[in-house]
Every structure is written in C-alpha cells, then in structure tokens.
Write an enzyme that holds these catalytic residues in place. Structure first.
Site, PDB file in Angstrom:
ATOM      1  N   LYS A 193       0.832  -1.211   0.000  1.00 38.89           N
ATOM      2  CA  LYS A 193       0.000   0.000   0.000  1.00 38.89           C
ATOM      3  C   LYS A 193       0.868   1.263   0.000  1.00 38.89           C
ATOM      4  O   LYS A 193       0.584   2.215  -0.738  1.00 38.89           O
ATOM      5  CB  LYS A 193      -0.936  -0.011   1.218  1.00 38.89           C
ATOM      6  N   GLN A 211      -4.177  -1.600   9.828  1.00 39.29           N
ATOM      7  CA  GLN A 211      -4.050  -2.911   9.184  1.00 39.29           C
ATOM      8  C   GLN A 211      -4.588  -4.002  10.113  1.00 39.29           C
ATOM      9  O   GLN A 211      -4.228  -4.052  11.286  1.00 39.29           O
ATOM     10  CB  GLN A 211      -2.571  -3.171   8.842  1.00 39.29           C
ATOM     11  N   ASP A 215     -10.642   2.953   4.291  1.00 38.17           N
ATOM     12  CA  ASP A 215     -10.945   1.532   4.076  1.00 38.17           C
ATOM     13  C   ASP A 215     -12.454   1.310   3.902  1.00 38.17           C
ATOM     14  O   ASP A 215     -12.877   0.253   3.421  1.00 38.17           O
ATOM     15  CB  ASP A 215     -10.473   0.705   5.291  1.00 38.17           C
TER      16      ASP A 215
END
Ligand code: NDP
Length: 296
Positions: free
Chosen positions: A54, A98, A121
């Site tokens: 990412k 994460q 997200d």
C-alpha cells in the site's frame, strides 16, 4: 466456450494513472499532497507485506504516507488514543489500521474510533450505513474494485442475478450491497451465501454474476456454475507446491481451469481483484484529501 480474462492488473494501473493525474492537478493548485497514515500493530508477516504494497502504491501516485509500527502489547486504549490524535491532525487525510489486530484489541472498537471522514478503508459503520442507503461514502476497497472491473469491461449488472459467496464485513457483505443497491452501477437481484447456506450449488448454478470471497481454495467447480456466467474470484489462498521455490502458490476460491471453460468472463488469481483493492485505496485517499464525500 473459454472465458475472456478480466485483467485486474491492467485496470488497476488505469485507476492509478487517473489518481496520479488528479493528485498532480490537486498539488499544482497549491494544495499539499494527500496523506495516508497507516497503523500496523505487531509483526504479522502478511500484514507487513500488505502495508508495504500500500505504501509503495501511495508513492507511485504521489500520495504521502507514513506507517506507524506499534508493539502488539499495546492496549486498546492506547491505540485508540493514537487514532484520536490522527483524527485531530489536519495534515492526515486518511487513516488505515491494518488488520488483523492482536486478539486483546476489539477490531470494531478501533474502527469506530477512526473519524469516518478519514476512514479510507470504508469499514466504519457510518460508511457502511451510508453505503446501504446508496449515499456518498467511502466504499470498501475490494468490492469497489470489483464494481470498477464491471464498469471497465462494460459487463452489465442491472437486472442480472448476482450471487456472492462469502458474507464478511470487508468483502462479501458490502459486495452484495453494491450489487443490489447502487443506483448507478448495481441493481442486480442479489443472493448472499455463507457457511450456513444449505446447498451452495443450488444458488451458484443460477448466477449470471458469481463473486466468490470465501477463503476456500477451489470451492467453486465447473459443475456449480452455468454456461456464460461472469466469475469474480476474490479469494487468495496459499496451497503447498513443492515445485515452487517458496514451497507454495496462490490460488483463488474458484477452480479456474475448469470454470473458465463455462464462463464468459473470469478473473485470474493472482492478477484479478487483488491489484484493484490497492488502486481503490488510492482513489479513496484522494477523495479524503479533497473532502469530496464529506465537505466541511
Ligand atoms: P472471511 O474469512 O472474513 O469471510 C469468509 C466468508 O466466506 C464468511 O462469510 C464465511 O461464512 C464464508 N464461507 C467460508 N466458507 C464457506 C463455504 N464453504 N461456503 C460458503 N461460504 C463460506 O474472509 P474475507 O472476506 O476477509 O476474505 C475472503 C477471501 O478473499 C480470502 O481468501 C482473502 O484472502 C481474500 N481477500 C482478497 C482480497 C483481494 O484484494 N483480492 C481482499 C480481501 C480478502 P460465515 O460468515 O458463515 O463465516
């Protein structure tokens, strides 16, 4: 019949090129570059790889990023305190925690601590709720990437029968919502299957569009689908392979070789949905920086 291949790498590169161009224009107007704050708790090897991918993608499109690595002994309270500081920090546009988190930290407590306007997200209940009433929101990156693939290849969704195998909060459930609810790109009649679905084949065999996100290698076989089905394989599974240097290879949830003979379109694994997830994260981070979804 042999299916046409849906090339996620190619489409993801197009999405990234478009984000790169938009970021350049945004910065040329005198704005600072978008900034994504990544939070990694512990040293799970897969999580380290994912966050690395990412942050590399961010650099590639001109998004600034930083990864805060925290010990897995951190308390939920301390972690939430750190996230609250990022919420207050105007130089942070997007926050990504994460997963998985260590078992003593409740994931949804942490997700709900993120300011929903920085939840790139798309996991915060505010964004999930707005998705379900078809209002502008951060959309979960993997299913949003799948919708982008349909758009790119002009694969019709409206009025089709879509079957989603898997009902997780990050993939299957938002996928079903996008397919069924979104006025602009969805409006399929949608069935969602999970572990308690009695006869999976009874559902998959009727699918015009089949999205599989179960995390079960080769769950879907040729006899479970009808001729002409569009197959999107979200699954990424490691299976032992002595012929490979690493000792394993990646396979999807779909038995690609047999199913491709019946499908009209199919995504490979790797090179299908995976690259789209990261590309859509870039898109969401740019939206966060521009405050496009939640203007002040
Ligand atoms: P989860 O384990 O969170 O969810 C799996 C879902 O599949 C659950 O809803 C589960 O049902 C359902 N399921 C499991 N086995 C079966 C079965 N035999 N029949 C029907 N339903 C079943 O996984 P994720 O959603 O996070 O991920 C799914 C897969 O996608 C994984 O392989 C993951 O690695 C991959 N993935 C890929 C991404 C990408 O970028 N390509 C991004 C995210 C995930 P129940 O709800 O009843 O438990």
């Amino acid at each position: 019949m042999s299916a046409e291949i849906i090339d996620g790498r190619k489409v993801a590169e197009l999405v990234r090129a478009s984000v790169r161009e938009d970021v350049d224009q945004w910065v040329a107007k005198g704005n600072r570059a978008p900034f994504l704050q990544v939070v990694l708790v512990g040293d799970d090897p897969a999580s380290i790889v994912y966050t690395g991918t990412k942050t590399k993608a961010c650099k590639d499109v001109g998004i600034d990023t930083n990864t805060l690595v925290l010990q897995d002994t951190i308390s939920a309270k301390e972690l939430k305190g750190i996230i609250k500081d990022f919420n207050q920090d105007d130089s942070v546009d997007g926050i990504l925690v994460q997963s998985p988190l260590p078992s003593h930290i409740p994931l949804y407590d942490v997700i709900e601590t993120i300011d929903f306007r920085k939840d790139v997200d798309g996991f915060h209940p505010m964004n999930v709720g707005r998705l379900s009433v078809d209002q502008p929101c951060f959309r979960s990156c993997t299913p949003a990437g799948v919708m982008e693939l349909f758009k790119h290849y002009s694969i019709p969704v409206k009025s089709k029968h879509a079957v989603v195998v898997g009902a997780s909060n990050i993939v299957g459930s938002p996928m079903a919502v996008m397919l069924s609810r979104e006025n602009s790109s969805g409006k399929a009649t949608t069935t969602i299957c999970h572990k308690y679905t009695r006869d999976l084949t009874q559902h998959t065999i009727n699918a015009d569009i089949l999205v599989v996100a179960a995390g079960q290698p080769h769950l879907i076989k040729a006899e479970m689908v009808k001729e002409g089905v569009v197959v999107i394989d979200v699954g990424i599974n490691r299976v032992a392979d002595e012929t490979s240097e690493k000792g394993y290879r990646l396979v999807g949830d779909v038995d690609f070789e047999s199913v491709r003979k019946k499908a009209s379109w199919i995504t490979p694994v790797p090179g299908g949905v995976g690259p789209m997830t990261v590309a859509m994260l870039m898109k969401n981070t740019l939206l966060a920086a521009k405050k496009s979804l939640y203007p002040e």
